[in-house]
Design a protein around this motif. Structure first.
Motif, PDB file in Angstrom:
ATOM      1  N   TYR A 107       0.834  -1.202   0.000  1.00 36.37           N
ATOM      2  CA  TYR A 107       0.000   0.000   0.000  1.00 36.37           C
ATOM      3  C   TYR A 107       0.872   1.257   0.000  1.00 36.37           C
ATOM      4  CZ  TYR A 107      -3.946  -3.006   1.306  1.00 36.37           C
ATOM      5  OH  TYR A 107      -4.920  -3.970   1.328  1.00 36.37           O
ATOM      6  N   LYS A 108       0.478   2.236  -0.788  1.00 40.82           N
ATOM      7  CA  LYS A 108       1.211   3.500  -0.797  1.00 40.82           C
ATOM      8  C   LYS A 108       1.071   4.233   0.526  1.00 40.82           C
ATOM      9  CE  LYS A 108       0.927   4.287  -5.800  1.00 40.82           C
ATOM     10  NZ  LYS A 108       0.430   5.172  -6.878  1.00 40.82           N
ATOM     11  N   ARG A 109      -0.132   4.153   1.105  1.00 38.83           N
ATOM     12  CA  ARG A 109      -0.379   4.797   2.396  1.00 38.83           C
ATOM     13  C   ARG A 109      -1.271   3.902   3.241  1.00 38.83           C
ATOM     14  NH1 ARG A 109      -0.635   9.116  -1.070  1.00 38.83           N
ATOM     15  NH2 ARG A 109      -2.874   8.813  -1.385  1.00 38.83           N
ATOM     16  N   LEU A 110      -0.994   3.863   4.539  1.00 37.21           N
ATOM     17  CA  LEU A 110      -1.811   3.134   5.494  1.00 37.21           C
ATOM     18  C   LEU A 110      -2.240   4.094   6.600  1.00 37.21           C
ATOM     19  CD1 LEU A 110       0.262  -0.172   5.812  1.00 37.21           C
ATOM     20  CD2 LEU A 110      -2.032   0.022   4.834  1.00 37.21           C
ATOM     21  N   PRO A 111      -3.435   3.904   7.156  1.00 36.01           N
ATOM     22  CA  PRO A 111      -3.914   4.814   8.206  1.00 36.01           C
ATOM     23  C   PRO A 111      -3.347   4.502   9.592  1.00 36.01           C
ATOM     24  CG  PRO A 111      -5.596   3.194   7.701  1.00 36.01           C
ATOM     25  CD  PRO A 111      -4.474   2.946   6.732  1.00 36.01           C
ATOM     26  N   TYR A 112      -2.299   3.728   9.651  1.00 36.53           N
ATOM     27  CA  TYR A 112      -1.642   3.377  10.905  1.00 36.53           C
ATOM     28  C   TYR A 112      -0.224   2.953  10.581  1.00 36.53           C
ATOM     29  CZ  TYR A 112      -2.204  -1.359   9.209  1.00 36.53           C
ATOM     30  OH  TYR A 112      -2.122  -2.488   8.419  1.00 36.53           O
ATOM     31  N   ASP A 113       0.620   2.898  11.594  1.00 37.54           N
ATOM     32  CA  ASP A 113       1.976   2.374  11.457  1.00 37.54           C
ATOM     33  C   ASP A 113       2.057   1.130  12.329  1.00 37.54           C
ATOM     34  OD1 ASP A 113       4.798   1.886  12.168  1.00 37.54           O
ATOM     35  OD2 ASP A 113       5.199   3.710  11.037  1.00 37.54           O
ATOM     36  N   PHE A 114       2.184  -0.028  11.717  1.00 36.29           N
ATOM     37  CA  PHE A 114       2.086  -1.286  12.442  1.00 36.29           C
ATOM     38  C   PHE A 114       3.091  -1.381  13.584  1.00 36.29           C
ATOM     39  CE2 PHE A 114       2.956  -6.072  12.400  1.00 36.29           C
ATOM     40  CZ  PHE A 114       1.901  -6.354  13.246  1.00 36.29           C
ATOM     41  N   GLN A 115       4.336  -1.013  13.335  1.00 35.02           N
ATOM     42  CA  GLN A 115       5.366  -1.154  14.369  1.00 35.02           C
ATOM     43  C   GLN A 115       5.316  -0.031  15.400  1.00 35.02           C
ATOM     44  OE1 GLN A 115       9.237  -3.034  13.101  1.00 35.02           O
ATOM     45  NE2 GLN A 115       8.573  -2.277  11.109  1.00 35.02           N
ATOM     46  N   ARG A 116       4.793   1.110  15.028  1.00 34.94           N
ATOM     47  CA  ARG A 116       4.749   2.240  15.962  1.00 34.94           C
ATOM     48  C   ARG A 116       3.480   2.249  16.807  1.00 34.94           C
ATOM     49  NH1 ARG A 116       3.810   7.349  12.821  1.00 34.94           N
ATOM     50  NH2 ARG A 116       1.656   6.613  13.085  1.00 34.94           N
ATOM     51  N   ASP A 117       2.351   1.851  16.219  1.00 31.62           N
ATOM     52  CA  ASP A 117       1.052   2.029  16.874  1.00 31.62           C
ATOM     53  C   ASP A 117       0.591   0.837  17.696  1.00 31.62           C
ATOM     54  OD1 ASP A 117       0.957   4.519  15.745  1.00 31.62           O
ATOM     55  OD2 ASP A 117      -0.327   3.934  14.064  1.00 31.62           O
ATOM     56  N   LYS A 304       8.783  -8.248  19.297  1.00 33.35           N
ATOM     57  CA  LYS A 304       9.035  -6.943  18.670  1.00 33.35           C
ATOM     58  C   LYS A 304      10.168  -7.057  17.644  1.00 33.35           C
ATOM     59  CE  LYS A 304      10.122  -2.117  19.786  1.00 33.35           C
ATOM     60  NZ  LYS A 304       8.898  -1.551  19.206  1.00 33.35           N
ATOM     61  N   ALA A 305      11.259  -7.735  18.019  1.00 30.29           N
ATOM     62  CA  ALA A 305      12.385  -7.913  17.100  1.00 30.29           C
ATOM     63  C   ALA A 305      11.987  -8.785  15.912  1.00 30.29           C
ATOM     64  CB  ALA A 305      13.567  -8.539  17.845  1.00 30.29           C
ATOM     65  N   PHE A 306      11.202  -9.839  16.178  1.00 27.31           N
ATOM     66  CA  PHE A 306      10.743 -10.732  15.116  1.00 27.31           C
ATOM     67  C   PHE A 306       9.890  -9.977  14.099  1.00 27.31           C
ATOM     68  CE2 PHE A 306       7.216 -13.504  13.655  1.00 27.31           C
ATOM     69  CZ  PHE A 306       7.938 -14.415  12.894  1.00 27.31           C
ATOM     70  N   ILE A 307       8.946  -9.170  14.583  1.00 30.40           N
ATOM     71  CA  ILE A 307       8.082  -8.414  13.684  1.00 30.40           C
ATOM     72  C   ILE A 307       8.901  -7.424  12.854  1.00 30.40           C
ATOM     73  CG2 ILE A 307       6.319  -6.586  13.659  1.00 30.40           C
ATOM     74  CD1 ILE A 307       4.892  -8.144  15.883  1.00 30.40           C
ATOM     75  N   GLY A 308       9.900  -6.829  13.461  1.00 31.59           N
ATOM     76  CA  GLY A 308      10.764  -5.911  12.718  1.00 31.59           C
ATOM     77  C   GLY A 308      11.472  -6.611  11.564  1.00 31.59           C
ATOM     78  N   SER A 309      12.016  -7.800  11.837  1.00 32.03           N
ATOM     79  CA  SER A 309      12.735  -8.530  10.778  1.00 32.03           C
ATOM     80  C   SER A 309      11.779  -9.049   9.716  1.00 32.03           C
ATOM     81  CB  SER A 309      13.533  -9.688  11.383  1.00 32.03           C
ATOM     82  OG  SER A 309      12.676 -10.665  11.952  1.00 32.03           O
ATOM     83  N   GLU A 310      10.588  -9.495  10.120  1.00 34.41           N
ATOM     84  CA  GLU A 310       9.597  -9.968   9.162  1.00 34.41           C
ATOM     85  C   GLU A 310       9.122  -8.835   8.249  1.00 34.41           C
ATOM     86  OE1 GLU A 310       7.494 -13.417   8.937  1.00 34.41           O
ATOM     87  OE2 GLU A 310       9.668 -13.393   8.899  1.00 34.41           O
TER      88      GLU A 310
END
Length: 326
Positions: A107-117, A304-310
């Motif tokens: 997606y070009k834009r998402l209404p959230y940031d998965f790792q931040r929110d 958290k680390a796993f999601i970042g690498s994925e």
């Protein structure tokens, strides 16, 4: 140390201690009302199955109802957007999947940031995807399927649980690696997609194991390969896509319980322990085993680390495959 700086440090320390005390107090009184798990796909699919299995156990151990709120749409991003805006009080949780690590690459834009929110809570489960075809497709191996698609360019459709879903990127990766002309047909979840596959409206799918397994066992669809590098005990005799000639093809679908960012750490720790306890129950283990699912086992920091690498991995795969979603 000057008086201004000293005063600032004392005020900062007091604020930190106050926040820690408030977090502990909230955790001590939690839960005092029902808990909602937002599931970003419609009822009946794999994400829903995993959520309801674990949700039931959490309800029993926590002494409060756990409500499953299905918010399907846009490959799981609609539900993620809703959950990201919920209060960070432990009463709204979110069952994320690998699709949410893929979405930033589609997606070009998402209404959230998965790792931040979101704050990671617990890895609930993982499972292979399964390449399945219906009876109308004259192929019982990956090689025969590729040959059939090449003999019928543009006439073979693969279904998914929506744009950006794990089934979508699995199919795009298959298309890219086999250099075949297959068309993606997105649905609002795995259940309606499987219904159309069985009914012949689409010809193939690379579906998550729990959603596909009952139909494979019932003979309604045929399993040609699994997407992990190791074979799945749920599908005896079924090779991996890597073994079938798509060297390096490797995808594991995972499901992770998340909380809106800012949820008190004491609650996150408690929830992680409750999920771990639920996954150790014999009836949960038995149900997971029947469907080719492996229970998760990660602490929040590891997750958290796993999601970042994925996310790094699958954003690159999606872009390299030329996959997009609106």
């Amino acid at each position: 140390m000057n008086k201004t700086l000293s005063s600032f440090l004392r005020a900062g320390m007091a604020a930190l201690l106050s926040a820690a005390a408030a977090s502990t107090a909230l955790a001590d009184g939690w839960p005092a009302k029902p808990i909602t798990i937002v599931v970003p796909f419609v009822a009946g699919g794999t994400t829903d199955i995993v959520a309801r299995t674990v949700g039931q156990k959490l309800s029993e151990s926590l002494g409060q109802p756990v409500i499953i709120d299905n918010r399907g749409g846009a490959g799981g991003t609609v539900g993620a957007a809703i959950a990201s805006k919920a209060p960070a009080d432990g009463y709204t949780l979110f069952l994320a999947t690998i699709a949410h690590s893929i979405a930033p690459g589609l997606y070009k834009r998402l209404p959230y940031d998965f790792q931040r929110d979101f704050d990671p809570v617990a890895l609930v489960a993982s499972t292979p995807n399964v390449l399945v075809v219906n009876d109308k497709v004259p192929a019982r191996s990956v090689a025969e399927l590729v040959a059939y698609i090449k003999a019928n360019p543009g006439k073979v459709n693969f279904g998914s649980a929506g744009n950006g879903s794990t089934e979508h990127i699995s199919g795009e990766l298959f298309r890219s690696m086999t250099r075949t002309d297959v068309t993606h047909v997105p649905y609002k979840g795995g259940a309606p997609m499987m219904a159309d596959l069985i009914g012949g409206q689409i010809q193939m799918a690379i579906e998550t194991s729990p959603s596909a397994a009952p139909h494979v066992r019932g003979g309604k669809v045929h399993a040609l390969a699994v997407t992990t590098l190791k074979r799945s005990p749920a599908y005896p005799g079924v090779p991996t896509l890597d073994e079938a000639g798509l060297k390096g093809y490797d995808m594991t679908t995972w499901f992770a319980l998340m909380a809106p960012h800012g949820t008190p750490p004491a609650l996150v720790t408690r929830l992680n322990a409750e999920v771990a306890r639920a996954l150790q129950q014999q009836d949960v283990a038995r149900r997971f085993e029947e469907q080719g699912v492996t229970a998760g086992n990660m602490r929040p920091a590891e997750l958290k680390a796993f999601i970042g690498s994925e996310t790094t991995k699958w954003v690159k795969v999606a872009r390299d495959a030329g996959a997009t979603a609106e």
